[in-house]
Design a protein around this motif. Sequence first.
Motif, PDB file in Angstrom:
ATOM      1  N   TYR A 278     -24.876  -5.040  35.199  1.00  0.00           N
ATOM      2  CA  TYR A 278     -25.177  -5.143  33.772  1.00  0.00           C
ATOM      3  C   TYR A 278     -26.082  -3.995  33.326  1.00  0.00           C
ATOM      4  O   TYR A 278     -25.840  -3.365  32.294  1.00  0.00           O
ATOM      5  N   VAL A 279     -27.120  -3.722  34.104  1.00  0.00           N
ATOM      6  CA  VAL A 279     -28.056  -2.660  33.732  1.00  0.00           C
ATOM      7  C   VAL A 279     -27.357  -1.302  33.746  1.00  0.00           C
ATOM      8  O   VAL A 279     -27.536  -0.495  32.834  1.00  0.00           O
ATOM      9  N   ILE A 280     -26.550  -1.048  34.763  1.00  0.00           N
ATOM     10  CA  ILE A 280     -25.813   0.222  34.806  1.00  0.00           C
ATOM     11  C   ILE A 280     -24.875   0.330  33.611  1.00  0.00           C
ATOM     12  O   ILE A 280     -24.796   1.365  32.952  1.00  0.00           O
ATOM     13  N   GLY A 281     -24.153  -0.752  33.293  1.00  0.00           N
ATOM     14  CA  GLY A 281     -23.265  -0.738  32.133  1.00  0.00           C
ATOM     15  C   GLY A 281     -24.013  -0.561  30.830  1.00  0.00           C
ATOM     16  O   GLY A 281     -23.546   0.130  29.911  1.00  0.00           O
ATOM     17  N   LEU A 282     -25.182  -1.176  30.734  1.00  0.00           N
ATOM     18  CA  LEU A 282     -25.993  -1.048  29.525  1.00  0.00           C
ATOM     19  C   LEU A 282     -26.402   0.400  29.301  1.00  0.00           C
ATOM     20  O   LEU A 282     -26.242   0.942  28.203  1.00  0.00           O
ATOM     21  N   TYR A 283     -26.918   1.038  30.341  1.00  0.00           N
ATOM     22  CA  TYR A 283     -27.330   2.434  30.196  1.00  0.00           C
ATOM     23  C   TYR A 283     -26.146   3.363  29.975  1.00  0.00           C
ATOM     24  O   TYR A 283     -26.234   4.328  29.222  1.00  0.00           O
ATOM     25  N   LYS A 284     -25.037   3.083  30.624  1.00  0.00           N
ATOM     26  CA  LYS A 284     -23.831   3.890  30.416  1.00  0.00           C
ATOM     27  C   LYS A 284     -23.346   3.752  28.975  1.00  0.00           C
ATOM     28  O   LYS A 284     -22.977   4.732  28.331  1.00  0.00           O
ATOM     29  N   GLY A 285     -23.360   2.524  28.451  1.00  0.00           N
ATOM     30  CA  GLY A 285     -22.946   2.310  27.071  1.00  0.00           C
ATOM     31  C   GLY A 285     -23.864   2.977  26.073  1.00  0.00           C
ATOM     32  O   GLY A 285     -23.418   3.542  25.065  1.00  0.00           O
ATOM     33  N   ARG A 286     -25.166   2.927  26.350  1.00  0.00           N
ATOM     34  CA  ARG A 286     -26.119   3.585  25.447  1.00  0.00           C
ATOM     35  C   ARG A 286     -25.919   5.099  25.437  1.00  0.00           C
ATOM     36  O   ARG A 286     -25.957   5.734  24.386  1.00  0.00           O
ATOM     37  N   SER A 287     -25.716   5.690  26.637  1.00  0.00           N
ATOM     38  CA  SER A 287     -25.534   7.133  26.675  1.00  0.00           C
ATOM     39  C   SER A 287     -24.207   7.523  26.028  1.00  0.00           C
ATOM     40  O   SER A 287     -24.105   8.573  25.385  1.00  0.00           O
ATOM     41  N   HIS A 288     -23.202   6.687  26.168  1.00  0.00           N
ATOM     42  CA  HIS A 288     -21.893   6.957  25.550  1.00  0.00           C
ATOM     43  C   HIS A 288     -22.006   6.844  24.023  1.00  0.00           C
ATOM     44  O   HIS A 288     -21.404   7.626  23.287  1.00  0.00           O
ATOM     45  N   ARG A 289     -22.773   5.857  23.555  1.00  0.00           N
ATOM     46  CA  ARG A 289     -22.958   5.650  22.117  1.00  0.00           C
ATOM     47  C   ARG A 289     -23.738   6.805  21.493  1.00  0.00           C
ATOM     48  O   ARG A 289     -23.461   7.230  20.376  1.00  0.00           O
ATOM     49  N   ASP A 290     -24.725   7.322  22.230  1.00  0.00           N
ATOM     50  CA  ASP A 290     -25.576   8.392  21.688  1.00  0.00           C
ATOM     51  C   ASP A 290     -24.855   9.732  21.581  1.00  0.00           C
ATOM     52  O   ASP A 290     -25.281  10.615  20.853  1.00  0.00           O
ATOM     53  N   LYS A 291     -23.757   9.893  22.302  1.00  0.00           N
ATOM     54  CA  LYS A 291     -23.020  11.177  22.262  1.00  0.00           C
ATOM     55  C   LYS A 291     -22.320  11.350  20.979  1.00  0.00           C
ATOM     56  O   LYS A 291     -21.875  11.131  20.134  1.00  0.00           O
TER      57      LYS A 291
END
Length: 95
Positions: free
Chosen positions: A82-95
């Motif tokens: 969950y934490v890895i997915g959360l950070y991956k989603g945040r970095s993907h959203r910020d791009k």
Amino acid sequence: MKRSLARQNWLLAIAVVSLAAFPLVFVRGEFSGSDGQAEAAIQNSHPTYQPWLKPLFEPASPEIESLLFATQAAIGAGVIGYVIGLYKGRSHRDK
């Protein structure tokens, strides 16, 4: 680029499966935890040793103990995923 990444992912998956299967195929003997071995070593070196504390909960059988251990591992893996997915989603959203 995508083909190379897909091939790399497949190779990593094959490596993980191989590493997991290797001990099951080639290592013979009884698989047991270190708790029993530690208990036996303590009894051999100090026969009069008395534990300081008693367990809060003693499972009724080794199968239940294994189930609780596997459940604990699954919950931990879920939290990490969950934490890895959360950070991956945040970095993907910020791009």
